[in-house]
Design a protein around this motif. Structure first.
Motif, PDB file in Angstrom:
ATOM      1  N   ALA A 147       0.832  -1.203   0.000  1.00 27.61           N
ATOM      2  CA  ALA A 147       0.000   0.000   0.000  1.00 27.61           C
ATOM      3  C   ALA A 147       0.869   1.256   0.000  1.00 27.61           C
ATOM      4  CB  ALA A 147      -0.929  -0.010   1.209  1.00 27.61           C
ATOM      5  N   ARG A 148       1.928   1.268   0.803  1.00 25.97           N
ATOM      6  CA  ARG A 148       2.825   2.426   0.822  1.00 25.97           C
ATOM      7  C   ARG A 148       3.519   2.590  -0.526  1.00 25.97           C
ATOM      8  NH1 ARG A 148       6.676   1.810   5.886  1.00 25.97           N
ATOM      9  NH2 ARG A 148       7.218   3.968   5.416  1.00 25.97           N
ATOM     10  N   PHE A 149       3.964   1.489  -1.096  1.00 26.05           N
ATOM     11  CA  PHE A 149       4.602   1.530  -2.412  1.00 26.05           C
ATOM     12  C   PHE A 149       3.632   2.077  -3.456  1.00 26.05           C
ATOM     13  CE2 PHE A 149       5.273  -0.631  -6.513  1.00 26.05           C
ATOM     14  CZ  PHE A 149       6.555  -0.214  -6.806  1.00 26.05           C
ATOM     15  N   TYR A 150       2.384   1.629  -3.376  1.00 23.40           N
ATOM     16  CA  TYR A 150       1.361   2.074  -4.325  1.00 23.40           C
ATOM     17  C   TYR A 150       1.146   3.588  -4.216  1.00 23.40           C
ATOM     18  CZ  TYR A 150      -3.253   2.838  -6.328  1.00 23.40           C
ATOM     19  OH  TYR A 150      -4.299   3.327  -7.053  1.00 23.40           O
ATOM     20  N   TRP A 151       0.964   4.090  -2.987  1.00 24.24           N
ATOM     21  CA  TRP A 151       0.700   5.517  -2.814  1.00 24.24           C
ATOM     22  C   TRP A 151       1.902   6.370  -3.194  1.00 24.24           C
ATOM     23  CZ3 TRP A 151      -3.923   6.769  -3.181  1.00 24.24           C
ATOM     24  CH2 TRP A 151      -4.946   6.079  -2.550  1.00 24.24           C
ATOM     25  N   ARG A 152       3.120   5.841  -3.010  1.00 28.56           N
ATOM     26  CA  ARG A 152       4.305   6.577  -3.472  1.00 28.56           C
ATOM     27  C   ARG A 152       4.294   6.713  -4.984  1.00 28.56           C
ATOM     28  NH1 ARG A 152       8.542   3.223   0.319  1.00 28.56           N
ATOM     29  NH2 ARG A 152       8.002   4.223   2.299  1.00 28.56           N
ATOM     30  N   GLY A 153       3.860   5.667  -5.657  1.00 32.25           N
ATOM     31  CA  GLY A 153       3.763   5.722  -7.111  1.00 32.25           C
ATOM     32  C   GLY A 153       2.737   6.733  -7.572  1.00 32.25           C
ATOM     33  N   VAL A 154       1.582   6.763  -6.902  1.00 32.97           N
ATOM     34  CA  VAL A 154       0.547   7.738  -7.248  1.00 32.97           C
ATOM     35  C   VAL A 154       1.071   9.153  -7.011  1.00 32.97           C
ATOM     36  CG1 VAL A 154      -1.748   8.596  -6.661  1.00 32.97           C
ATOM     37  CG2 VAL A 154      -1.342   6.132  -6.784  1.00 32.97           C
ATOM     38  N   ALA A 155       1.754   9.365  -5.883  1.00 34.66           N
ATOM     39  CA  ALA A 155       2.300  10.687  -5.583  1.00 34.66           C
ATOM     40  C   ALA A 155       3.293  11.127  -6.662  1.00 34.66           C
ATOM     41  CB  ALA A 155       2.974  10.671  -4.207  1.00 34.66           C
ATOM     42  N   TRP A 156       4.128  10.195  -7.090  1.00 34.30           N
ATOM     43  CA  TRP A 156       5.118  10.524  -8.127  1.00 34.30           C
ATOM     44  C   TRP A 156       4.435  10.898  -9.435  1.00 34.30           C
ATOM     45  CZ3 TRP A 156       6.415   8.144 -12.839  1.00 34.30           C
ATOM     46  CH2 TRP A 156       7.590   8.619 -13.430  1.00 34.30           C
ATOM     47  N   ILE A 157       3.422  10.150  -9.822  1.00 31.58           N
ATOM     48  CA  ILE A 157       2.699  10.421 -11.065  1.00 31.58           C
ATOM     49  C   ILE A 157       2.058  11.812 -11.026  1.00 31.58           C
ATOM     50  CG2 ILE A 157       0.674   9.751 -12.439  1.00 31.58           C
ATOM     51  CD1 ILE A 157       1.355   6.834 -11.676  1.00 31.58           C
ATOM     52  N   LEU A 158       1.531  12.184  -9.884  1.00 23.39           N
ATOM     53  CA  LEU A 158       0.824  13.458  -9.768  1.00 23.39           C
ATOM     54  C   LEU A 158       1.743  14.628  -9.443  1.00 23.39           C
ATOM     55  CD1 LEU A 158      -2.390  12.328  -7.854  1.00 23.39           C
ATOM     56  CD2 LEU A 158      -2.023  12.545 -10.311  1.00 23.39           C
ATOM     57  N   GLY A 159       3.036  14.355  -9.308  1.00 21.63           N
ATOM     58  CA  GLY A 159       3.974  15.433  -9.022  1.00 21.63           C
ATOM     59  C   GLY A 159       3.935  15.890  -7.579  1.00 21.63           C
ATOM     60  N   LEU A 160       3.524  15.017  -6.678  1.00 17.32           N
ATOM     61  CA  LEU A 160       3.463  15.346  -5.257  1.00 17.32           C
ATOM     62  C   LEU A 160       4.780  14.955  -4.594  1.00 17.32           C
ATOM     63  CD1 LEU A 160       1.956  16.222  -2.673  1.00 17.32           C
ATOM     64  CD2 LEU A 160       1.076  13.873  -2.521  1.00 17.32           C
ATOM     65  N   LYS A 161       5.484  15.946  -4.090  1.00 19.19           N
ATOM     66  CA  LYS A 161       6.744  15.694  -3.381  1.00 19.19           C
ATOM     67  C   LYS A 161       6.462  15.583  -1.888  1.00 19.19           C
ATOM     68  CE  LYS A 161       9.512  18.316  -6.719  1.00 19.19           C
ATOM     69  NZ  LYS A 161      10.440  19.460  -6.895  1.00 19.19           N
ATOM     70  N   LEU A 162       7.218  14.734  -1.210  1.00 20.36           N
ATOM     71  CA  LEU A 162       7.010  14.500   0.216  1.00 20.36           C
ATOM     72  C   LEU A 162       8.286  14.793   0.987  1.00 20.36           C
ATOM     73  CD1 LEU A 162       5.088  11.120  -0.134  1.00 20.36           C
ATOM     74  CD2 LEU A 162       4.096  13.386   0.220  1.00 20.36           C
ATOM     75  N   ARG A 163       8.175  15.609   2.004  1.00 22.51           N
ATOM     76  CA  ARG A 163       9.290  15.876   2.911  1.00 22.51           C
ATOM     77  C   ARG A 163       8.857  15.440   4.307  1.00 22.51           C
ATOM     78  NH1 ARG A 163      11.790  21.827   4.187  1.00 22.51           N
ATOM     79  NH2 ARG A 163       9.565  22.234   4.551  1.00 22.51           N
TER      80      ARG A 163
END
Length: 240
Positions: A19-35
């Motif tokens: 699930a975490r891997f999946y949401w990281r992929g979605v974030a990357w596709i949408l251009g969402l950076k995480l700090r």
């Protein structure tokens, strides 16, 4: 999605990691950076208590925290998003008289099995300019036999297209009130490189607070202070 559907039927933490891997992929596709600032609690189970801005919180926090969400029952009926939420092991609650006992048991069973849970104790999303009052009822879970730790989580969207988010832009990111999801998402997704800063405070051991009200008050004050600091570009003096 087929992989996660299979993992849901198997024991172990594979479903959580996927699930975490999946949401990281979605974030990357949408251009969402995480700090991320601070450390995820190493104990289990944990109640992660977070402020709530937007539907974007789901992918941001889902990509970082090893936990499942608690969501309103109607979310499970939404086209596509409902399926994604189920694959993410979301616990749906309606708080109806005929379902409350079953729903509470499901949450307690998850905690007893060592699962972590993400709470949005505001009960709704804000406009991003403040943290709404917390509902103490959410923290009844902290005083059950599962004895979870509680970790405060503050999320602030502080950078958009490489520039600091201005006050007027927060409503463009936040999803609140009677906003329709589709138009809001369409407008926001035309913008690129949105950054979410997620601040993890030290986890609170069970028994630290004597009542759910005192715990709720302390968490609301802490997260409000953190959010105000992040909106002003101030960072805590902890290792990222």
């Amino acid at each position: 999605m087929p992989v996660q559907a299979v993992l849901l039927m198997l024991p172990g933490r594979g479903k959580e990691s996927f699930a975490r891997f999946y949401w990281r992929g979605v974030a990357w596709i949408l251009g969402l950076k995480l700090r991320v600032i601070g450390q995820i609690a190493s104990v289990r189970p944990v109640l992660f208590a977070a402020n709530h801005w937007s539907w974007v919180d789901i992918m941001a926090l889902g990509a970082v925290l090893p936990a499942c969400f608690i969501a309103k029952g109607e979310v499970g009926q939404w086209p596509m998003l409902g399926l994604i939420a189920r694959l993410g092991r979301t616990i749906f609650v309606s708080r109806g008289r005929d379902t409350v006992a079953r729903e509470q048991k499901e949450v307690l069973d998850r905690l007893a099995a060592g699962d972590n849970v993400i709470l949005f104790p505001e009960g709704t999303s804000s406009d991003g300019n403040r943290v709404l009052p917390f509902a103490a009822a959410f923290f009844s879970l902290a005083f059950t036999e599962a004895a979870p730790w509680v970790q405060p989580v503050t999320i602030v969207y502080d950078e958009l297209e490489g520039l600091p988010v201005r006050r007027g832009e927060r409503a463009e990111i936040a999803w609140f009130g009677d906003m329709d999801l589709a138009p809001h998402a369409s407008k926001l997704l035309r913008r690129r490189n949105l950054r979410a800063t997620i601040w993890l405070d030290a986890p609170i051991p069970p028994g630290t607070y004597k009542s759910r009200k005192s715990l709720s008050t302390a968490l609301q004050a802490r997260i409000s202070t953190n959010a105000a600091a992040l909106r002003q570009g101030q960072l805590p003096n902890v290792a990222e």
